[in-house]
Enzyme design. Structure first.
Site, PDB file in Angstrom:
ATOM      1  N   ASN A 161      23.388  65.039 -11.994  1.00  0.00           N
ATOM      2  CA  ASN A 161      22.213  65.908 -11.787  1.00  0.00           C
ATOM      3  C   ASN A 161      22.559  66.816 -10.629  1.00  0.00           C
ATOM      4  O   ASN A 161      23.134  66.360  -9.638  1.00  0.00           O
ATOM      5  CB  ASN A 161      20.989  65.077 -11.364  1.00  0.00           C
ATOM      6  CG  ASN A 161      20.403  64.302 -12.505  1.00  0.00           C
ATOM      7  OD1 ASN A 161      20.883  64.429 -13.633  1.00  0.00           O
ATOM      8  ND2 ASN A 161      19.379  63.518 -12.234  1.00  0.00           N
ATOM      9  N   GLY A 162      22.173  68.090 -10.731  1.00  0.00           N
ATOM     10  CA  GLY A 162      22.393  68.993  -9.591  1.00  0.00           C
ATOM     11  C   GLY A 162      23.260  70.167  -9.998  1.00  0.00           C
ATOM     12  O   GLY A 162      23.468  70.431 -11.175  1.00  0.00           O
ATOM     13  N   LYS A 164      -5.449  80.853 -10.662  1.00  0.00           N
ATOM     14  CA  LYS A 164      -5.313  79.407 -10.437  1.00  0.00           C
ATOM     15  C   LYS A 164      -6.685  78.741 -10.405  1.00  0.00           C
ATOM     16  O   LYS A 164      -6.920  77.738 -11.058  1.00  0.00           O
ATOM     17  CB  LYS A 164      -4.572  79.141  -9.111  1.00  0.00           C
ATOM     18  CG  LYS A 164      -3.101  79.413  -9.154  1.00  0.00           C
ATOM     19  CD  LYS A 164      -2.307  78.317  -9.824  1.00  0.00           C
ATOM     20  CE  LYS A 164      -1.811  78.545 -11.220  1.00  0.00           C
ATOM     21  NZ  LYS A 164      -1.442  79.765 -11.781  1.00  0.00           N
ATOM     22  N   HIS A 217     -15.921  99.534  -4.299  1.00  0.00           N
ATOM     23  CA  HIS A 217     -16.175 100.327  -5.519  1.00  0.00           C
ATOM     24  C   HIS A 217     -16.818  99.477  -6.595  1.00  0.00           C
ATOM     25  O   HIS A 217     -16.611  99.734  -7.793  1.00  0.00           O
ATOM     26  CB  HIS A 217     -14.838 100.915  -6.015  1.00  0.00           C
ATOM     27  CG  HIS A 217     -14.188 101.822  -5.028  1.00  0.00           C
ATOM     28  ND1 HIS A 217     -14.620 103.102  -4.777  1.00  0.00           N
ATOM     29  CD2 HIS A 217     -13.179 101.591  -4.144  1.00  0.00           C
ATOM     30  CE1 HIS A 217     -13.883 103.646  -3.827  1.00  0.00           C
ATOM     31  NE2 HIS A 217     -12.989 102.747  -3.423  1.00  0.00           N
ATOM     32  N   GLU A 243      -3.275  86.052  -8.437  1.00  0.00           N
ATOM     33  CA  GLU A 243      -2.741  84.730  -8.812  1.00  0.00           C
ATOM     34  C   GLU A 243      -3.632  83.611  -8.273  1.00  0.00           C
ATOM     35  O   GLU A 243      -3.917  82.642  -8.973  1.00  0.00           O
ATOM     36  CB  GLU A 243      -1.312  84.589  -8.298  1.00  0.00           C
ATOM     37  CG  GLU A 243      -0.668  83.222  -8.516  1.00  0.00           C
ATOM     38  CD  GLU A 243      -0.599  82.781  -9.971  1.00  0.00           C
ATOM     39  OE1 GLU A 243      -0.829  83.621 -10.878  1.00  0.00           O
ATOM     40  OE2 GLU A 243      -0.355  81.587 -10.211  1.00  0.00           O
ATOM     41  N   TRP A 285      18.979  68.693 -18.337  1.00  0.00           N
ATOM     42  CA  TRP A 285      18.142  69.909 -18.279  1.00  0.00           C
ATOM     43  C   TRP A 285      19.127  71.014 -17.923  1.00  0.00           C
ATOM     44  O   TRP A 285      19.601  71.097 -16.792  1.00  0.00           O
ATOM     45  CB  TRP A 285      17.061  69.756 -17.221  1.00  0.00           C
ATOM     46  CG  TRP A 285      16.324  71.000 -16.882  1.00  0.00           C
ATOM     47  CD1 TRP A 285      16.627  71.917 -15.916  1.00  0.00           C
ATOM     48  CD2 TRP A 285      15.140  71.512 -17.516  1.00  0.00           C
ATOM     49  NE1 TRP A 285      15.726  72.940 -15.900  1.00  0.00           N
ATOM     50  CE2 TRP A 285      14.787  72.721 -16.869  1.00  0.00           C
ATOM     51  CE3 TRP A 285      14.346  71.071 -18.558  1.00  0.00           C
ATOM     52  CZ2 TRP A 285      13.690  73.483 -17.235  1.00  0.00           C
ATOM     53  CZ3 TRP A 285      13.232  71.841 -18.920  1.00  0.00           C
ATOM     54  CH2 TRP A 285      12.917  73.023 -18.279  1.00  0.00           C
ATOM     55  N   ARG A 296      10.455  64.097 -17.883  1.00  0.00           N
ATOM     56  CA  ARG A 296      11.052  65.057 -16.932  1.00  0.00           C
ATOM     57  C   ARG A 296      11.540  66.306 -17.639  1.00  0.00           C
ATOM     58  O   ARG A 296      11.880  67.304 -17.013  1.00  0.00           O
ATOM     59  CB  ARG A 296      12.239  64.405 -16.194  1.00  0.00           C
ATOM     60  CG  ARG A 296      11.889  63.196 -15.366  1.00  0.00           C
ATOM     61  CD  ARG A 296      13.123  62.377 -15.049  1.00  0.00           C
ATOM     62  NE  ARG A 296      14.035  63.107 -14.206  1.00  0.00           N
ATOM     63  CZ  ARG A 296      14.231  62.845 -12.915  1.00  0.00           C
ATOM     64  NH1 ARG A 296      13.547  61.880 -12.358  1.00  0.00           N
ATOM     65  NH2 ARG A 296      15.074  63.531 -12.190  1.00  0.00           N
ATOM     66  N   GLU A 336      -8.528  78.930 -13.935  1.00  0.00           N
ATOM     67  CA  GLU A 336      -7.953  78.237 -15.091  1.00  0.00           C
ATOM     68  C   GLU A 336      -8.012  76.714 -14.960  1.00  0.00           C
ATOM     69  O   GLU A 336      -7.947  76.016 -15.965  1.00  0.00           O
ATOM     70  CB  GLU A 336      -6.534  78.707 -15.372  1.00  0.00           C
ATOM     71  CG  GLU A 336      -5.486  78.303 -14.371  1.00  0.00           C
ATOM     72  CD  GLU A 336      -4.093  78.722 -14.842  1.00  0.00           C
ATOM     73  OE1 GLU A 336      -3.835  78.787 -16.051  1.00  0.00           O
ATOM     74  OE2 GLU A 336      -3.272  79.030 -13.973  1.00  0.00           O
ATOM     75  N   LYS A 341       0.584  75.220 -22.403  1.00  0.00           N
ATOM     76  CA  LYS A 341       1.620  75.501 -21.412  1.00  0.00           C
ATOM     77  C   LYS A 341       2.455  76.701 -21.837  1.00  0.00           C
ATOM     78  O   LYS A 341       2.907  77.465 -21.011  1.00  0.00           O
ATOM     79  CB  LYS A 341       2.548  74.285 -21.222  1.00  0.00           C
ATOM     80  CG  LYS A 341       3.625  74.469 -20.158  1.00  0.00           C
ATOM     81  CD  LYS A 341       3.015  74.764 -18.797  1.00  0.00           C
ATOM     82  CE  LYS A 341       4.061  75.162 -17.769  1.00  0.00           C
ATOM     83  NZ  LYS A 341       3.443  75.720 -16.538  1.00  0.00           N
ATOM     84  N   CYS A 372      17.199  66.652 -15.041  1.00  0.00           N
ATOM     85  CA  CYS A 372      18.076  65.670 -15.703  1.00  0.00           C
ATOM     86  C   CYS A 372      17.682  64.251 -15.297  1.00  0.00           C
ATOM     87  O   CYS A 372      17.074  64.020 -14.278  1.00  0.00           O
ATOM     88  CB  CYS A 372      19.505  65.898 -15.272  1.00  0.00           C
ATOM     89  SG  CYS A 372      20.042  67.594 -15.440  1.00  0.00           S
TER      90      CYS A 372
HETATM   91  C1  AGP Z   1      -0.213  80.235 -15.582  1.00  0.00           C
HETATM   92  O1  AGP Z   1      -0.885  79.342 -14.715  1.00  0.00           O
HETATM   93  C2  AGP Z   1      -0.719  80.166 -16.983  1.00  0.00           C
HETATM   94  N1  AGP Z   1      -0.551  78.857 -17.493  1.00  0.00           N
HETATM   95  C3  AGP Z   1      -0.270  81.274 -17.904  1.00  0.00           C
HETATM   96  O2  AGP Z   1      -0.876  82.457 -17.428  1.00  0.00           O
HETATM   97  C4  AGP Z   1       1.247  81.553 -17.988  1.00  0.00           C
HETATM   98  O3  AGP Z   1       1.705  82.092 -16.775  1.00  0.00           O
HETATM   99  C5  AGP Z   1       1.473  82.605 -19.108  1.00  0.00           C
HETATM  100  O4  AGP Z   1       1.038  82.050 -20.318  1.00  0.00           O
HETATM  101  C6  AGP Z   1       2.933  83.048 -19.221  1.00  0.00           C
HETATM  102  O5  AGP Z   1       3.726  81.957 -19.567  1.00  0.00           O
HETATM  103  P1  AGP Z   1       5.324  82.113 -19.437  1.00  0.00           P
HETATM  104  O6  AGP Z   1       5.616  82.369 -18.001  1.00  0.00           O
HETATM  105  O7  AGP Z   1       5.862  80.810 -19.929  1.00  0.00           O
HETATM  106  O8  AGP Z   1       5.748  83.276 -20.282  1.00  0.00           O
END
Ligand code: AGP
Length: 608
Positions: free
Chosen positions: A100-101, A485, A504, A481, A74, A27, A488, A603, A2
């Site tokens: 906010n909060g 990171k 393996h 993960e 938000w 934000r 990507e 995103k 927010c």
């Molecule tokens: C994560 O770093 C990626 N940008 C991507 O894998 C993301 O996690 C995936 O597209 C799922 O998105 P969501 O959590 O909004 O469903």
């Protein structure tokens, strides 16, 4: 997150407030509004959606007045509707507040106020604040706000105005940023310096427990007890773009560093310390219904799929319920075995991922109970599922997910606690997990304080073309993960594997150019990880290890060893992922990559 802005001075307030809210659009928000003291009352105008909707409502009907407050919301309590948008007013309609909060005891306060005849219009916790101050108001807004806040639990950054005091704006801070802008014969309050920059660079930062009382000829800082507090006036040196990133060079780094606070917000109000359990009302399932569940499917994509794998370890280990983790894109097209005793959990930061949404539709078609662990309130997935838990991590702007991942793991821990304590998890085990969770934010801060060590490590490896991430048990998903990171945002080909799986096949890749990252906290399989590291060293591999104790083996075998604080094994992913997030960020930076918007990525993947 927010946005708050307030103004008192010689100029008309409405336009200044809208401009200030525009400066904070980055934000993330889902509704907006303002309240202007117009000489005979408080005029409130608000609208769901973006600021354009609010401006449409203001056209030809802009309230006049030189005192006012504005807000972008938000949503955390209640859907993003006009009714739930801030400002909210008290019973009389003459006092308005923006906030906010999260007010943790809003439910109890609301019930008591309703018992005294107060009628509420919205689903928000913020409206309770307005009614509480209205009830305590006896001609002095400052004192009424101070008295009300002594009864309030939770986090707030807030601002109040009253029709009966056109020369006063009262603000207060506890757990949510707030600052006073000192202009030339005019004064501002804001949650974010970006809202003030075009008017002044002179600001006073409020600390938790402090209030600011703004008048037309000055301001005063005090605490809830009435003591006057002398605070320095700071000069903002940052440019606007830097402010929007909270002083960080990128949103991703800002969001990595936000994780202590975002985790505290995810957990806030859910931990039942005495019972060693978790309050998760949003599941919308009775204890009996939860006990009927004999199988769980967790479906997600990308990073959310990795947190789902951690959920599988937790739920099977502690709640003893069989769990399957499914890529949503696979689940939706095969013929899964799902029935009314299956609980299908969708995990999604955006709440808009097409594959995950389709998987939920398939699950509902087969009669399963569906839950969502979602960050964006009111998103499509959040509205489709039968219940769930909002992550409350705040908007995640960087395309590479960081704080959402740790909040997803924390939310899964809450669901696990709830289910496990209904089955065979003892109260002492439950309490131990809660005690461990409460320490995590401070432990993450300890890791973040050493980010420079990870930056130095990135200097050694940023030119690598490949990388291998290895982990066991609950840290195998962390290996996945960490690898995601790195690949990507730096475009280095990185793979995650269970450590034992290396022999393996992947071991063929090991040579002196291949960094191998081991996630190796002391756990039941630590000895086996040490053997895996020896296999890599024997082939000339370069070993980076994330450990919680640098013992003789690690000192002997590793090229770089980063020690993290110790926690319960099931909670280690919340800590082991932090150095890996930082490593990927600094490597990508060295490679000149666009960290916040990596190539080819979106995103939220709202298409198949
Ligand atoms: C994560 O770093 C990626 N940008 C991507 O894998 C993301 O996690 C995936 O597209 C799922 O998105 P969501 O959590 O909004 O469903």
């Amino acid at each position: 997150m927010c946005g708050i802005v307030g103004y008192i001075g010689p100029r008309q307030a409405a336009g200044l407030l809208v401009d200030g809210l525009r400066r904070m659009e980055y934000r993330g928000y889902d509704s907006a509004g303002l309240a202007i003291v117009n000489g005979h009352g408080v005029e409130v105008v608000k609208a769901a959606g973006k600021l354009d909707n609010l401006e449409q409502r203001l056209q030809g009907a802009t309230p006049t007045g030189t005192l006012g407050i504005g807000h972008t919301r938000w949503a955390t309590h209640g859907a993003p509707t006009t009714t739930n948008a801030h400002p909210h007013t008290d019973q009389s309609g003459r006092i308005a507040v923006i906030h906010n909060g999260i007010i943790e005891n809003a439910g109890a306060l609301r019930k008591a106020l309703e018992g005294r005849g107060h009628v509420f219009k919205s689903e928000t916790d913020t409206e309770v604040l307005a009614h509480l101050v209205g009830e305590l108001y006896a001609g002095n807004l400052e004192e009424a706000v101070a008295a009300a806040l002594r009864d309030v639990d939770g986090a707030y950054g807030l601002a109040f105005v009253s029709a009966d005091e056109p020369g006063v704006l009262v603000a207060a801070r506890k757990g949510s940023p707030l600052l006073v802008g000192v202009g030339d014969g005019e004064f501002f309050v804001a949650s974010d310096a970006s809202a003030l920059l075009e008017h002044t660079r002179s600001v006073v930062y409020l600390d938790d427990g402090e209030m600011a009382v703004l008048s037309r000829d000055g301001y005063r800082i005090r605490n809830l007890e009435t003591d006057f507090i002398d605070k320095p006036v700071n000069q903002i040196e940052w440019d606007l773009a830097t402010i929007e990133r909270g002083g960080f060079d990128h949103f991703m780094l800002k969001e990595i560093f936000e994780q202590p606070e975002s985790l505290e917000n995810t957990l806030r109000g859910h931990l039942l310390d005495d019972e060693g359990s978790a309050r998760v009302h949003g599941l919308n399932m009775t204890d009996d219904e939860l006990k009927q569940i004999n199988r769980i499917v967790i479906t997600a994509c990308g990073t959310s799929w990795h947190s789902a794998l951690i959920g599988e370890y937790m739920l099977e280990e502690l709640a003893r319920i069989p769990v399957e983790v499914e890529y949503a894109s696979e689940f939706r097209y095969r013929n899964p075995v799902v029935d009314e005793k299956t609980l299908v959990i969708a995990i999604s930061q955006s709440g808009e991922t097409a594959d995950t949404l389709a998987a939920i539709h398939e699950a509902k078609l087969r009669g399963a109970r569906t839950l969502g662990l979602v960050n964006v309130v009111g998103s499509t997935i959040a509205r489709e599922v039968d219940g769930g838990l909002y992550l409350r991590a705040g908007p995640e702007v960087g395309v590479a997910s960081t704080k959402a991942f740790t909040s997803q793991v924390a939310a899964l821990t809450l669901v696990t606690l709830r289910l496990a304590r209904l089955r065979n998890l003892g109260i002492m085990q439950g309490r131990a997990i809660i005690e461990g969770l409460r320490k995590i934010p401070a432990q993450i801060r300890q890791i973040l304080d050493r980010a420079h060590e990870i930056e130095a490590l990135a200097d050694q490896f940023w030119q690598s073309n490949n990388a291998l991430y290895l982990g066991r048990g609950v840290n195998f998903p962390v290996a996945l993960e960490g690898a995601l990171k790195l690949k990507e945002i730096s475009y280095i080909h990185a793979e995650g594997y269970p450590a034992a799986e290396m022999k393996h096949g992947p071991i063929a890749l090991i040579d002196e150019n291949m960094p191998v990252v081991f996630i190796a906290p002391k756990d039941t399989v630590y000895g086996k990880i040490v053997s895996n590291i020896e296999e890599v060293k024997a082939r000339g591999g370069r070993v980076i290890a994330i450990v919680n104790e640098r013992d003789a083996d690690m000192a002997r075998l590793t090229d770089f060893c980063f020690v993290i604080p110790t926690t319960l094994n099931v909670l280690t992913p919340l800590l082991t992922i932090i150095p890996l997030q930082l490593f990927s960020y600094y490597v990508a930076l060295r490679r000149g990559c666009n960290v916040d918007q990596p190539r080819n990525l979106a995103k939220s993947v709202t298409v198949e």
